[in-house]
Design an enzyme around this catalytic site. Structure first.
Site, PDB file in Angstrom:
ATOM      1  N   TYR A 386       0.845  -1.196   0.000  1.00  0.00           N
ATOM      2  CA  TYR A 386       0.000   0.000   0.000  1.00  0.00           C
ATOM      3  C   TYR A 386       0.882   1.248   0.000  1.00  0.00           C
ATOM      4  CZ  TYR A 386      -3.582  -3.305   1.759  1.00  0.00           C
ATOM      5  OH  TYR A 386      -4.436  -4.375   1.934  1.00  0.00           O
ATOM      6  N   TYR A 459      -2.918  -3.367  12.650  1.00  0.00           N
ATOM      7  CA  TYR A 459      -2.961  -4.746  12.141  1.00  0.00           C
ATOM      8  C   TYR A 459      -2.235  -5.632  13.161  1.00  0.00           C
ATOM      9  CZ  TYR A 459      -3.951  -2.610   7.515  1.00  0.00           C
ATOM     10  OH  TYR A 459      -4.475  -1.905   6.467  1.00  0.00           O
TER      11      TYR A 459
END
Ligand SMILES: Cc1cc2nc3c(=O)[nH]c(=O)nc-3n(C[C@H](O)[C@H](O)[C@H](O)COP(=O)(O)OP(=O)(O)OC[C@H]3O[C@@H](n4cnc5c(N)ncnc54)[C@H](O)[C@@H]3O)c2cc1C
Length: 512
Positions: A386, A459
């Protein structure tokens, strides 16, 4: 007397008091089933709160009865922190979703139970502004913001926490008394350390957040429309696919290398490409393709040129069948739609790593091996890359609790499957994938070594605290927080002296 924030205008809370749901209650299954599919708790009680005072009552109840307590906002936690069997009381913030402008603090108040979609919609329709945050509209503001949240506008506007002005949290003092406090970023605020801890310190560590207030650090005046970034009117949304079947290891390496090189070259804060955000998912071979979703935060010829230049750079020397779909969308439509990935049917395990530079050839080879292994047939595995950097990297590592401020990419390792009986197989695969990529540094992305800068606390991955999977000398806390961890522990000692708020990767009390 200490200044208190005003109660934002709006309808009074719908609940006369906290709604206390026990295991026999018809509402219980709906509430304990709000997390991701891999986890299901069995708390004695779920307290659905509609106001800050309800949260105070729920926390006080848990402390009085010595019951482990956890809070759920959007239910998108990647680990079982809320659904841990040890948790006996869950506080569910589904009744606290109001978004308003608070004139007293001259900032936007967002209750922690709101989803990102609700926040985007209300801020934009009410005032034409937004908070740069994540791409999945169902994620909860509650857990998201304090993990240092990022999303499609962050390369141009910074992290959501960079716009956090204040936080209201229910905390417990050393005598066991629960109360709500408001902490701001004002240098003169004696509670400023609590605000700081909520700018990336992670969920479930210091107390229960009931409200966030947002105002950009460089904003002045009292016109609400000027206090937060204005999103673009429309975006150029795109979806690209590369055929996997026709791609050999050399072409795979070129795609990942081109992508990494582009990210190194175009992630400075003054790059015209900060308006471009993308999520490249290199999928397992049985999936048949690699996919990329992204957007340019603009439309018109300039946006088209940026996207063309990006795609051209990625495709240099690859020669694999490739498709690109583009669509102009009003910004709000795009924000409420997200990347269109629905994780809810799957059991998911994530691992992550910040990248200051592209993956090395050795790491790309490890990824190729894990994505093409024939002894593991699951199509539901991926390496996500990303785009990151830009404005995010203009903030000093210690200014907020989000320490990673010079990365250009986020790496996300994903395994997704349906059958609980297969858990061990898929966990083994993703663990071996991560271990291979970080083979030179004990199986984890040790900050300051090579291209790595630790991992992303939004995460969370409990393997980082497991010596079988983290064989480096670097503890999980340094992987997430780097040099900010000691300060987070000091905040923990002050604001949660009884360690009421804890979970498998919680900030630990400081050593005595
Ligand atoms: C499909 C999906 C897409 C995602 N996309 C992005 C993204 O684009 N960008 C990004 O940065 N992250 C993203 N994430 C990660 C997400 O930000 C985190 O999982 C976040 O913690 C979720 O918050 P929640 O309130 O929905 O989750 P919850 O499960 O409710 O909470 C997560 C953790 O935070 C704690 N917590 C929740 N509410 C509070 C509160 N009010 N006060 C204190 N602690 C609290 C919980 O106890 C738990 O430990 C995504 C996650 C998923 C599943």
């Amino acid at each position: 007397m200490r200044r208190r924030a005003s109660q934002p205008p709006g309808p009074a809370c719908a609940f006369p008091g906290p709604v206390r749901v026990t295991q026999q209650d018809v509402r219980y299954p709906s509430l304990v089933g709000r997390g991701l599919r891999r986890f299901r708790g069995s708390p004695d009680e779920v307290w659905v709160a509609g106001a800050t005072e309800h949260v105070v009552q729920a926390v006080q109840h848990a402390v009085r009865h010595d019951m482990r307590v956890a809070v759920r906002s959007g239910g998108h936690c990647y680990e079982g922190f809320v659904d841990d069997p040890a948790v006996r009381v869950v506080i569910d913030l589904s009744g606290m979703r109001k978004v308003s402008f608070d004139p007293l603090l001259n900032a936007f108040a967002v209750e922690a139970g709101a989803t990102l979609g609700e926040m985007y919609r209300d801020l934009f329709l009410g005032w034409g502004v937004t908070v740069p945050a994540g791409w999945c509209p169902d994620v909860g503001v509650g857990g998201h913001i304090l993990g240092g949240a990022y999303g499609p506008l962050c390369r141009s506007a910074g992290l959501s926490t960079d716009h956090l002005y204040a936080v209201e949290a229910v905390v417990v003092d050393r005598h066991g008394t629960a109360r709500s406090v408001v902490a701001t970023r004002e240098p003169s605020d004696p509670y400023r350390d609590l605000w700081w801890a909520h700018t990336g310190g992670g969920g479930g560590n210091f107390g229960t957040v009931t409200r966030y207030w947002f105002r950009s650090p460089d904003a002045d005046g009292d016109d609400p429309a000027g206090l937060l970034p204005a999103p673009p009117a429309s975006v150029l949304s795109f979806h690209a696919e590369w055929d996997w079947q026709g791609m050999d290891e050399t072409a795979f390496g070129r795609l990942v290398g081109n992508h990494g090189q582009w990210s190194e070259q175009h992630s400075s804060p003054d790059s015209p490409f900060t308006s471009l955000y993308s999520e490249l998912h290199l999928l397992r071979l049985p999936a048949g393709r690699h996919v990329m979703d992204g957007q340019v935060a603009d439309t018109g010829p300039a946006a088209e040129r940026l996207l063309d230049a990006y795609i051209t750079a990625l495709n240099q020397g690859i020669g694999t069948p490739f498709t690109l779909q583009k669509q102009q969308l009003p910004w709000l439509t795009s924000a409420l739609r997200g990347p269109g990935v629905d994780a809810s049917p799957y059991r998911v395990k994530l691992k992550a790593g910040y990248l200051r530079r592209r993956l090395t050839d050795q790491q790309i080879a490890a990824a190729y091996h894990q994505l093409t292994r024939t002894d593991y047939p699951n199509p539901g595995g991926a390496l996500g890359l990303y785009t990151y950097g830009g404005k995010v990297n203009t903030v000093a590592p210690e200014a907020t609790a989000t320490a990673q401020r010079d990365s250009v990419l986020k790496a996300v390792y994903v395994a997704a499957w349906e059958d609980p009986a297969e858990d061990d197989t898929h966990l083994a695969w993703i663990r071996s994938f991560y271990r291979d990529v970080y083979a030179d540094t004990g199986g984890v992305p040790v900050p300051g070594t090579g291209n790595s800068d630790g991992s992303f606390v939004n995460y969370p991955d409990t393997d980082l605290a497991d010596p079988r999977w983290n064989t480096s000398a670097t503890p999980w806390s340094t992987l997430y927080y780097k040099d900010n961890y000691a300060r987070l522990q000091t905040v923990k000692a002050r604001w949660d002296p009884r360690n009421v708020f804890t979970h498998a990767l919680a900030v630990e009390p400081p050593p005595t």
